[in-house]
Design an enzyme around this catalytic site. Structure first.
Site, mmCIF file in Angstrom:
data_model
loop_
_atom_site.group_PDB
_atom_site.id
_atom_site.type_symbol
_atom_site.label_atom_id
_atom_site.label_comp_id
_atom_site.label_asym_id
_atom_site.label_seq_id
_atom_site.Cartn_x
_atom_site.Cartn_y
_atom_site.Cartn_z
ATOM 1 N NE ARG A 68 15.088 -1.453 -5.434
ATOM 2 C CZ ARG A 68 15.613 -1.815 -6.603
ATOM 3 N NH1 ARG A 68 14.843 -2.369 -7.524
ATOM 4 N NH2 ARG A 68 16.892 -1.648 -6.856
ATOM 5 C CE1 TYR A 121 -8.667 4.991 2.347
ATOM 6 C CE2 TYR A 121 -7.062 5.133 0.576
ATOM 7 C CZ TYR A 121 -7.388 5.252 1.911
ATOM 8 O OH TYR A 121 -6.431 5.627 2.824
ATOM 9 C CG ASP A 205 -10.188 -1.467 -1.617
ATOM 10 O OD1 ASP A 205 -10.074 -2.231 -0.636
ATOM 11 O OD2 ASP A 205 -9.774 -0.291 -1.607
ATOM 12 C CE LYS A 230 -6.480 1.438 6.422
ATOM 13 N NZ LYS A 230 -7.181 1.697 5.178
#
Ligand SMILES: *Cc1c(COP(=O)(O)O)cnc(C)c1O
Length: 416
Positions: A68, A121, A205, A230
């Protein structure tokens, strides 16, 4: 090992950056380190590693502690993405929204406001509008990202409610292809800094174009967010997000990531590293296909309009900003069919090669009806103000043969 300052092109950097074969027994390609924890060589080395992780420069110890906090595949993909974004450092997260939430939650405090472009978004919109108010943080939007006065008016409104901690923009916007002028927004952030003594950070973004087509840091942004799910992942088989910026900013975001536990896992990091090697080829091919399909649709009698970036009007502020800050039109755009939902649904149900699904940026061409899917939860008035009505379809063009895609669309349009 290739380093970002070696004077190499992005296409070369993306094949090797961040990985030294000598670190893994000469393996030409990075292994996937599928382990949650790392064995310390000695008690003193363990102490040094923790000092390095928690105190930064206190020691030069290099190694990993627990997945982590960081792991080898994360280091490799972050070095590669930082080089592509032209950033000092990058932090990768378990999804694009994990990156968005880290930026908003780690960099803002109670009473702060966020200035943002619209449309934005849906997940970002819901986070800012639906969750952040509980922490005393409010969002204010502007609709024309190339109009300095409109942005300044929204900034004044935000500033009256509380200091602007962050300006969050998305360009081009989804699915309307609205352009926000990154350099203009950065200049307005400077003005706010001079007027108030606190310069808001500017975050972009960059999911729709990615680093081979648009590099926001070079235009004055402080932070670039990319949904790596994406175009960067590119094969619709992983979820990931990235934030790139200065070393100090990214260190803060990595510390926050460790505590909320949104670190990108080793397997996804490994897949993503491999995907980045072909990103420029995929995005170029998809963009060429998209240009051909946009041209076909624009000439079709059953299509009312097409919002492909290449069709932005000459001489408009949006066109000028687009040409300054991006080197291509990407491959996700929307078009409106003549009629409404019934005609749109008939087209979708008649397609055989294009797949009906949300998401974008994969090798395969995807098409969806935003009003009934991606923007289902957005009230009709807001949706229509953002340019999405019942006749709007969004297409994410893949890397198949353009002729097959056009033939499929042509056949399906006959069926409408
Ligand atoms: C998909 C997407 C996101 C969110 O990314 P996830 O990886 O799905 O969490 C953010 N911004 C844009 C523009 C997107 O398309």
């Amino acid at each position: 090992m290739q380093t970002p300052d070696a004077g190499l092109s992005l296409e070369t950097i993306t094949v090797g950056a961040g990985y030294d074969p000598a670190s893994a027994g000469g393996a030409a390609k990075p292994p996937a380190y599928l382990t949650s924890t790392f064995v310390y060589p000695s008690a003193a080395a363990a102490k040094d590693l923790h000092a390095a992780f928690f105190d930064g420069a206190a020691t030069t110890a290099k190694g990993w502690i627990y997945g982590r906090l960081g792991h080898p595949n994360l280091d490799i993909v972050e070095a590669r993405l930082a080089a592509l974004d032209g950033a000092e450092d990058t932090a990768c997260f378990a999804s694009g929204m994990a990156a968005v939430s880290a930026a908003l939650l780690a960099l803002l405090g109670p009473g702060d406001t966020v200035l943002m472009s619209r449309p934005i978004y849906g997940g970002t919109d819901a986070l800012i509008g639906g969750e952040l108010p509980r922490f005393g943080i409010r969002g204010f939007g502007f609709a024309d990202g190339c109009d300095a006065d409109a942005i300044r008016r929204a900034a004044d409104e935000a500033q009256a409610a509380g200091p602007i901690g962050l300006i969050w923009i998305e360009t081009p916007a989804n699915p309307t292809a609205a352009v926000v002028d990154i350099a203009l927004v950065a200049r307005i952030a400077d003005e706010i800094g001079v007027a108030t003594g606190r310069r808001p950070l500017v975050a972009v973004d960059n999911t729709f174009l990615g680093p081979f087509v648009q590099r926001p840091l070079a235009h004055g942004a402080d932070l670039v967010m990319t949904s790596l799910t994406k175009y960067a992942g590119g094969h619709s088989d992983l979820l990931a997000g990235g934030l790139s910026g200065s070393a100090a900013l990214i260190a803060r975001l990595k510390a926050f990531r460790t505590l909320v536990g949104s670190t990108l896992d080793a397997h996804s990091a490994w897949l993503l590293t491999r995907s980045l090697e072909t990103m420029h080829l995929r995005t170029e091919r998809a963009a060429a296909n998209a240009a051909a399909i946009a041209g076909f649709l624009a000439d079709h009698p059953k299509v009312a309009s097409v919002t492909w970036l290449g069709f932005l009007g000459q001489g408009t502020p949006a066109r000028a900003a687009f040409e300054r800050q991006a080197s291509g039109a990407g491959s996700t755009f929307s078009f409106r069919i003549r009629g409404g939902e019934a005609e749109a649904f008939r087209l979708l149900d008649a397609l055989q090669v294009l797949k009906m699904a949300v998401s974008l940026g994969g090798t395969e061409t995807l098409i969806c009806h935003p009003a009934s899917t991606t923007h289902y939860a957005v009230p009709r008035a807001r949706r229509e103000a953002a340019g999405i009505d019942d006749a709007t379809l969004r297409v994410s063009v893949g890397i198949e043969a353009a002729a097959d895609l056009i033939a499929d669309l042509s056949r399906a349009l006959e069926a409408v």
